[in-house]
Design a protein around this motif. Structure first.
Motif, mmCIF file in Angstrom:
data_model
loop_
_atom_site.group_PDB
_atom_site.id
_atom_site.type_symbol
_atom_site.label_atom_id
_atom_site.label_comp_id
_atom_site.label_asym_id
_atom_site.label_seq_id
_atom_site.Cartn_x
_atom_site.Cartn_y
_atom_site.Cartn_z
ATOM 1 N N PRO A 1 -5.805 -33.763 14.590
ATOM 2 C CA PRO A 1 -6.180 -32.506 14.486
ATOM 3 C C PRO A 1 -5.633 -31.407 12.881
ATOM 4 N N LEU A 2 -6.152 -30.830 12.376
ATOM 5 C CA LEU A 2 -5.466 -30.207 10.475
ATOM 6 C C LEU A 2 -5.107 -28.570 11.451
ATOM 7 N N LEU A 3 -4.058 -27.964 11.061
ATOM 8 C CA LEU A 3 -4.222 -26.639 10.786
ATOM 9 C C LEU A 3 -4.553 -26.699 9.802
ATOM 10 N N ILE A 4 -5.052 -25.367 8.791
ATOM 11 C CA ILE A 4 -5.745 -24.924 7.505
ATOM 12 C C ILE A 4 -5.669 -23.671 7.652
ATOM 13 N N CYS A 5 -5.367 -23.184 6.187
ATOM 14 C CA CYS A 5 -5.548 -21.889 6.257
ATOM 15 C C CYS A 5 -6.081 -21.622 4.867
ATOM 16 N N LYS A 6 -6.577 -20.431 4.088
ATOM 17 C CA LYS A 6 -7.022 -19.917 2.575
ATOM 18 C C LYS A 6 -5.567 -19.590 2.001
ATOM 19 N N LYS A 7 -5.163 -18.391 2.804
ATOM 20 C CA LYS A 7 -3.594 -17.872 1.819
ATOM 21 C C LYS A 7 -2.850 -18.659 1.801
ATOM 22 N N GLU A 8 -2.143 -18.220 0.673
ATOM 23 C CA GLU A 8 -0.901 -19.368 0.628
ATOM 24 C C GLU A 8 -0.028 -18.980 1.741
ATOM 25 N N ASP A 9 0.112 -17.588 1.778
ATOM 26 C CA ASP A 9 1.432 -16.207 2.130
ATOM 27 C C ASP A 9 1.084 -17.094 3.750
ATOM 28 N N VAL A 10 -0.352 -16.741 4.256
ATOM 29 C CA VAL A 10 -0.035 -17.061 5.362
ATOM 30 C C VAL A 10 0.271 -18.823 5.677
ATOM 31 N N ARG A 11 0.221 -19.689 5.036
ATOM 32 C CA ARG A 11 0.413 -20.914 5.196
ATOM 33 C C ARG A 11 2.455 -20.780 5.059
ATOM 34 N N ARG A 12 2.653 -19.939 4.349
ATOM 35 C CA ARG A 12 4.312 -19.264 4.091
ATOM 36 C C ARG A 12 4.545 -19.332 5.635
ATOM 37 N N LYS A 13 4.373 -18.769 6.143
ATOM 38 C CA LYS A 13 4.530 -17.629 6.967
ATOM 39 C C LYS A 13 4.641 -18.532 8.268
ATOM 40 N N ILE A 14 3.302 -19.449 9.189
ATOM 41 C CA ILE A 14 3.941 -20.498 9.918
ATOM 42 C C ILE A 14 4.877 -21.485 9.656
ATOM 43 N N SER B 1 -15.519 -19.545 8.164
ATOM 44 C CA SER B 1 -14.951 -18.699 8.538
ATOM 45 C C SER B 1 -13.576 -18.590 7.959
ATOM 46 N N LEU B 2 -12.917 -19.505 7.781
ATOM 47 C CA LEU B 2 -12.108 -18.657 6.802
ATOM 48 C C LEU B 2 -11.994 -18.123 5.340
ATOM 49 N N LEU B 3 -13.429 -19.068 5.030
ATOM 50 C CA LEU B 3 -13.547 -18.794 3.705
ATOM 51 C C LEU B 3 -13.783 -16.935 3.579
ATOM 52 N N ASP B 4 -14.970 -16.556 4.623
ATOM 53 C CA ASP B 4 -15.351 -15.583 4.625
ATOM 54 C C ASP B 4 -13.700 -14.378 4.973
ATOM 55 N N GLU B 5 -12.901 -14.739 5.441
ATOM 56 C CA GLU B 5 -11.852 -13.903 6.051
ATOM 57 C C GLU B 5 -12.352 -13.490 7.928
ATOM 58 N N ARG B 6 -13.180 -14.189 8.161
ATOM 59 C CA ARG B 6 -12.838 -14.142 9.723
ATOM 60 C C ARG B 6 -11.677 -14.291 10.047
ATOM 61 N N ILE B 7 -11.369 -15.355 10.172
ATOM 62 C CA ILE B 7 -9.908 -16.016 10.333
ATOM 63 C C ILE B 7 -9.125 -16.237 9.634
ATOM 64 N N ASP B 8 -7.582 -15.928 10.276
ATOM 65 C CA ASP B 8 -7.150 -16.154 9.136
ATOM 66 C C ASP B 8 -6.097 -17.416 8.708
ATOM 67 N N THR C 1 -13.298 -32.615 4.319
ATOM 68 C CA THR C 1 -14.361 -31.281 2.941
ATOM 69 C C THR C 1 -13.477 -29.942 2.848
ATOM 70 N N TYR C 2 -12.234 -30.021 3.963
ATOM 71 C CA TYR C 2 -12.146 -28.891 3.245
ATOM 72 C C TYR C 2 -10.722 -28.143 1.880
ATOM 73 N N GLN C 3 -10.462 -29.269 1.514
ATOM 74 C CA GLN C 3 -9.557 -29.581 0.144
ATOM 75 C C GLN C 3 -10.992 -29.388 -0.812
ATOM 76 N N ASP C 4 -11.669 -29.614 -0.862
ATOM 77 C CA ASP C 4 -13.034 -29.714 -1.896
ATOM 78 C C ASP C 4 -13.717 -28.018 -1.894
ATOM 79 N N LYS C 5 -13.151 -27.565 -0.425
ATOM 80 C CA LYS C 5 -13.678 -25.918 -0.613
ATOM 81 C C LYS C 5 -12.284 -24.913 -0.459
ATOM 82 N N GLY C 6 -11.410 -25.361 -1.250
ATOM 83 C CA GLY C 6 -10.108 -24.711 -1.326
ATOM 84 C C GLY C 6 -9.748 -24.568 -0.522
ATOM 85 N N LEU C 7 -9.473 -24.451 0.465
ATOM 86 C CA LEU C 7 -7.965 -24.484 1.730
ATOM 87 C C LEU C 7 -7.653 -25.699 1.694
ATOM 88 N N LYS C 8 -6.719 -24.673 2.594
ATOM 89 C CA LYS C 8 -4.566 -25.475 2.434
ATOM 90 C C LYS C 8 -4.260 -25.577 4.061
#
Length: 299
Positions: A83-96, A156-163, A174-181
């Motif tokens: 499994p992969l852990l992904i996010c939308k925002k770069e600051d969330v990625r950096r924090k984790i 849910s990530l794209l809609d920012e209901r989760i971080d 598919t996640y990269q095609d949607k701009g997720l990291k």
């Protein structure tokens, strides 16, 4: 004899079971009543002992081992399949990742590291999924979990209901095609920690069934997997029917990723990986004590 059988509509499962449920092989007189459910629903059904045969997460198996025993074929294990852990925002990625690196370097107290990410909302595909178990080992501070269908996590990530999203199955493609990291590949994490393939899910059978029936199902399932490998396009329409409009190339990428030699037969290496998963879970007190044999047959 008719047996109830549960598995997911994902291509790896429909690929494996196509020959069995459509009588393309000798089923030795067995008939199957099929139930299609997402993995966490199958896990819950296993806890209640509802099905004769079912796919479940290996994490969930620890809570259903009194009711079920693992068959030799049909499991999903492998390298590079986690499994992969992904996010939308770069600051969330950096924090984790900063928390992870600090923990590895021993820079901060563990309690302080946990608090830095404890407020992040994490979409998970189910409490008892192996994905959630792995995330708990790698990032114990991610505690604000929201359970949802695995297929809803990206949106849910794209809609920012989760971080943060914990993704499995075809969402790897598919996640990269949607701009997720990507934050981290938890399968890669497991492999580096243990040297073992990552055990994701397996096929189990109810312990209360007669021994000859359990062994018959074990043989028939192996035949079905063998047939699928020998005739990979045979079940194409059946696979497509349940793949939620997935592109054919993605379907077969999915199959190639999750169906391999461990799906044909766990063998010594597959059993070692599963045993290691359970040993770590017991050490960390994530699961109850295991008092039954995990495997239907001995090597």
């Amino acid at each position: 004899m008719k047996l109830s059988l549960g598995f997911s509509p994902c291509p790896n499962d429909t690929f494996i079971f196509d020959a069995l449920i459509h009588h393309k092989i000798d089923t030795e007189g067995l008939e199957f009543e099929v139930f299609f459910d997402d993995v966490e629903t199958l896990n819950q059904k296993a806890f209640r002992g509802e099905l004769d045969i079912t796919k479940l997460s290996f994490h969930a198996f620890a809570y259903a081992v009194d009711k079920y025993v693992l068959l030799d074929s049909g499991s999903a294990l492998g390298f590079g399949v986690g499994p992969l852990l992904i996010c939308k925002k770069e600051d969330v990625r950096r924090k984790i990742l900063d928390v992870r690196h600090d923990a590895l370097d021993g820079i901060s107290e563990v309690s302080n590291l946990k608090s830095q990410i404890s407020n992040l909302r994490v979409g998970i595909p189910g409490k008892y999924t192996t994905a959630n178990f792995l995330m708990g080992i790698a990032f114990p501070g991610l505690q604000n979990k929201i359970e949802m269908l695995f297929s809803d996590i990206e949106q849910s990530l794209l809609d920012e209901r989760i971080d943060v999203g914990l993704i499995i199955h075809e969402n790897r493609f598919t996640y990269q095609d949607k701009g997720l990291k990507k934050i981290i590949d938890l399968g890669d994490y497991w492999e580096k920690e243990t040297g073992c393939a990552i055990p994701l899910g397996g096929i189990v059978i109810n312990r209360n069934l007669p021994e000859d029936v359990k062994l018959k199902v074990n043989r028939v399932l192996r035949r079905s997997v063998d047939f699928a490998f020998e005739n990979p396009k045979s079940g194409l329409e059946f696979i497509r029917q349940h793949a939620q409009e997935m592109d054919e190339a993605v379907m077969y990428k999915h199959i190639e990723l999750y169906v391999n030699q461990y799906s044909v037969n766990l063998g010594a290496e597959g059993r070692k990986a599963i045993t290691r998963l359970f040993d770590i879970a017991l050490q960390k007190k994530f699961i109850p004590e295991i008092k039954k044999d995990l495997f239907l047959t001995s090597l």
